[in-house]
Design a protein around this motif. Structure first.
Motif, PDB file in Angstrom:
ATOM      1  N   LYS A   1      -3.306   9.537   9.445  1.00 27.29           N
ATOM      2  CA  LYS A   1      -4.090   9.353   8.229  1.00 27.29           C
ATOM      3  C   LYS A   1      -4.734  10.658   7.771  1.00 27.29           C
ATOM      4  O   LYS A   1      -4.977  10.850   6.567  1.00 27.29           O
ATOM      5  CB  LYS A   1      -5.174   8.301   8.466  1.00 27.29           C
ATOM      6  CG  LYS A   1      -6.092   8.068   7.276  1.00 27.29           C
ATOM      7  CD  LYS A   1      -7.203   7.079   7.589  1.00 27.29           C
ATOM      8  CE  LYS A   1      -8.129   6.911   6.379  1.00 27.29           C
ATOM      9  NZ  LYS A   1      -9.235   5.953   6.675  1.00 27.29           N
TER      10      LYS A   1
ATOM     11  N   PRO B   1       0.815  -1.227   0.000  1.00 22.76           N
ATOM     12  CA  PRO B   1       0.000   0.000   0.000  1.00 22.76           C
ATOM     13  C   PRO B   1       0.844   1.270   0.000  1.00 22.76           C
ATOM     14  O   PRO B   1       1.900   1.333   0.632  1.00 22.76           O
ATOM     15  CB  PRO B   1      -0.801  -0.118   1.308  1.00 22.76           C
ATOM     16  CG  PRO B   1      -0.797  -1.576   1.635  1.00 22.76           C
ATOM     17  CD  PRO B   1       0.510  -2.099   1.151  1.00 22.76           C
TER      18      PRO B   1
ATOM     19  N   TYR C   1      -0.742   5.662  10.249  1.00 26.61           N
ATOM     20  CA  TYR C   1      -0.025   4.707   9.402  1.00 26.61           C
ATOM     21  C   TYR C   1       1.411   4.551   9.888  1.00 26.61           C
ATOM     22  O   TYR C   1       2.086   5.547  10.181  1.00 26.61           O
ATOM     23  CB  TYR C   1       0.000   5.188   7.948  1.00 26.61           C
ATOM     24  CG  TYR C   1      -1.359   5.256   7.297  1.00 26.61           C
ATOM     25  CD1 TYR C   1      -2.220   4.153   7.306  1.00 26.61           C
ATOM     26  CD2 TYR C   1      -1.784   6.421   6.658  1.00 26.61           C
ATOM     27  CE1 TYR C   1      -3.460   4.221   6.703  1.00 26.61           C
ATOM     28  CE2 TYR C   1      -3.016   6.485   6.044  1.00 26.61           C
ATOM     29  CZ  TYR C   1      -3.860   5.384   6.070  1.00 26.61           C
ATOM     30  OH  TYR C   1      -5.089   5.442   5.470  1.00 26.61           O
TER      31      TYR C   1
ATOM     32  N   GLY D   1      -5.244   8.325  -0.337  1.00 32.22           N
ATOM     33  CA  GLY D   1      -5.135   7.245  -1.314  1.00 32.22           C
ATOM     34  C   GLY D   1      -4.683   5.900  -0.819  1.00 32.22           C
ATOM     35  O   GLY D   1      -4.428   4.998  -1.632  1.00 32.22           O
ATOM     36  N   VAL D   2      -4.577   5.674   0.487  1.00 33.66           N
ATOM     37  CA  VAL D   2      -4.120   4.383   0.987  1.00 33.66           C
ATOM     38  C   VAL D   2      -5.239   3.351   0.860  1.00 33.66           C
ATOM     39  O   VAL D   2      -6.379   3.598   1.254  1.00 33.66           O
ATOM     40  CB  VAL D   2      -3.650   4.484   2.444  1.00 33.66           C
ATOM     41  CG1 VAL D   2      -3.220   3.112   2.967  1.00 33.66           C
ATOM     42  CG2 VAL D   2      -2.503   5.478   2.563  1.00 33.66           C
ATOM     43  N   SER D   3      -4.904   2.192   0.323  1.00 30.14           N
ATOM     44  CA  SER D   3      -5.863   1.108   0.190  1.00 30.14           C
ATOM     45  C   SER D   3      -5.189  -0.213   0.536  1.00 30.14           C
ATOM     46  O   SER D   3      -4.075  -0.476   0.104  1.00 30.14           O
ATOM     47  CB  SER D   3      -6.407   1.065  -1.246  1.00 30.14           C
ATOM     48  OG  SER D   3      -7.290  -0.023  -1.434  1.00 30.14           O
ATOM     49  N   GLY D   4      -5.880  -1.043   1.312  1.00 34.79           N
ATOM     50  CA  GLY D   4      -5.387  -2.380   1.603  1.00 34.79           C
ATOM     51  C   GLY D   4      -4.383  -2.473   2.737  1.00 34.79           C
ATOM     52  O   GLY D   4      -3.728  -3.510   2.891  1.00 34.79           O
TER      53      GLY D   4
ATOM     54  N   GLY E   1       0.501   5.795  -0.036  1.00 32.53           N
ATOM     55  CA  GLY E   1      -0.335   6.969   0.158  1.00 32.53           C
ATOM     56  C   GLY E   1       0.447   8.203  -0.204  1.00 32.53           C
ATOM     57  O   GLY E   1       1.685   8.169  -0.295  1.00 32.53           O
TER      58      GLY E   1
END
Length: 366
Positions: free
Chosen positions: A354, A287, A344, A359-362, A289
């Protein structure tokens, strides 16, 4: 520190961003009309960069050729399956992935170009500089860092350097991000334990075709050097190439990265040029971001724990891309991305809220 004669090693290119390309049918042969597009110029000799935008292919391909009417060469990159881009390669180029989306940019050295004709096809794969490493963070090397300075000058992607700015320069445009973009970013850590995450916005020091972080077989120049060793370091320490850089200048230090003043003084708390550990984040996996701050030249505090009262252990610059190891619950923070109690972990003992990362995913739970 920069050595600007006879060729600018840091501000070697000045990017003039072109208007986004109009949507077009997918095809494997296409033309970009650049006659009406302007580029900003700078450096010595003067060079310019024009972004030509992305293009959808009708058939997946891994090789791109380009014919320029007028001056210039073309850089190309491909979209990887994980949604990230490969490094830029000068056409004709064999990309490290087979892709359905490519992006191109025109690099000018003098005069003007009228149009660029491009073609994509599938060819047998060769050695790849884009072999995603087992370590999710990416390739990491210890290199010598110098302070860039040059406030008021223009970087290779067209950014005008500000006081206490936050970006880095690497000696190859293969990892050069567009202005106000961070899809090529690094994590730089000093021996005092502090780190900064910053975008790559300039080309230098010393060389302009030394992607030393890549495997020797795919390195643009100096293929006989070991992976991770900058040519300037080899020239300075081992009299490699007669102690000279690619332009024939006597190498006065072993620098493999330049740091903008804010990265140097505020992010890493350095007072002199120093050896640092650099992680080239686009060579990693997992991931990602993007840091978003309210100020164009802003930074986000990186903390030792998931709260604002813990020790500040570094900074993350606006536009920088970060690799997310995992996420955890901590202090609620309000920022450009709203209010959240999620933090994060972006390295061991390094955390960012955060509320400032998009755009962070997973991301998994720590």
């Amino acid at each position: 520190m920069r050595y600007l004669l006879p060729l600018v090693t840091g501000a070697a290119l000045v990017a003039g961003l072109a208007s986004p390309a109009q949507a077009a049918p997918a095809s494997n042969e296409w033309t970009a009309d650049v006659s009406g597009r302007s580029a900003s110029w700078g450096g010595s000799p003067r060079l310019g960069l024009v972004e030509l935008g992305s293009h959808r292919l009708a058939r997946p391909a891994n090789a791109v050729t380009a014919v320029v009417t007028g001056d210039g060469v073309v850089d190309v990159r491909g979209l990887r399956p994980d949604g990230q881009w490969t490094e830029w390669l000068e056409a004709p180029a064999t990309l490290p992935v087979t892709t359905s989306t490519v992006e191109t940019r025109l690099v000018l050295s003098s005069g003007k170009a009228k149009r660029v004709q491009l073609s994509a096809r599938q060819v047998p794969a060769g050695p790849s500089a884009d072999d995603i490493t087992a370590a999710a963070a990416g390739r990491s090397y210890r290199v010598y860092a110098t302070r860039e300075g040059l406030v008021g000058g223009t970087t290779a992607n067209g950014h005008v350097i500000r006081s206490r700015d936050h970006f880095v320069a690497l000696p190859s445009r293969r990892g050069l991000a567009a202005r106000n973009s961070g899809n090529y970013s690094v994590q730089v850590c000093a021996s005092n334990g502090r780190c900064e995450w910053a975008p790559v916005w300039d080309v230098g020091p010393w060389n302009t075709k030394d992607d030393y972080w890549n495997p020797s077989a795919t390195r643009e120049m100096w293929k006989d050097l070991p992976q991770g060793k900058p040519q300037a370091q080899a020239a300075y320490e081992n009299n490699y190439n007669g102690g000279k850089d690619q332009f024939g200048r006597e190498v006065a230090n072993p620098a493999g990265i330049d740091l903008a003043d804010g990265t140097f003084w505020d992010g890493l708390k350095l007072t002199n040029n120093a050896w640092v550990t650099v992680t080239y984040l686009w060579t990693g996996s997992g991931p990602v971001g993007t840091v978003r701050t309210a100020a164009a030249n802003g930074t986000v505090n990186v903390r030792s724990a998931a709260n604002s009262s813990s020790t500040q252990v570094g900074l993350a610059a606006n536009h920088a891309q970060v690799r997310v190891t995992c996420q955890l619950t901590g202090e609620s923070v309000s920022g450009t991305q709203g209010t959240s109690n999620v933090w994060y972990r972006i390295a061991s003992g390094k955390h960012v809220a955060k509320a400032y990362v998009a755009g962070v995913s997973g991301a998994t739970t720590c």
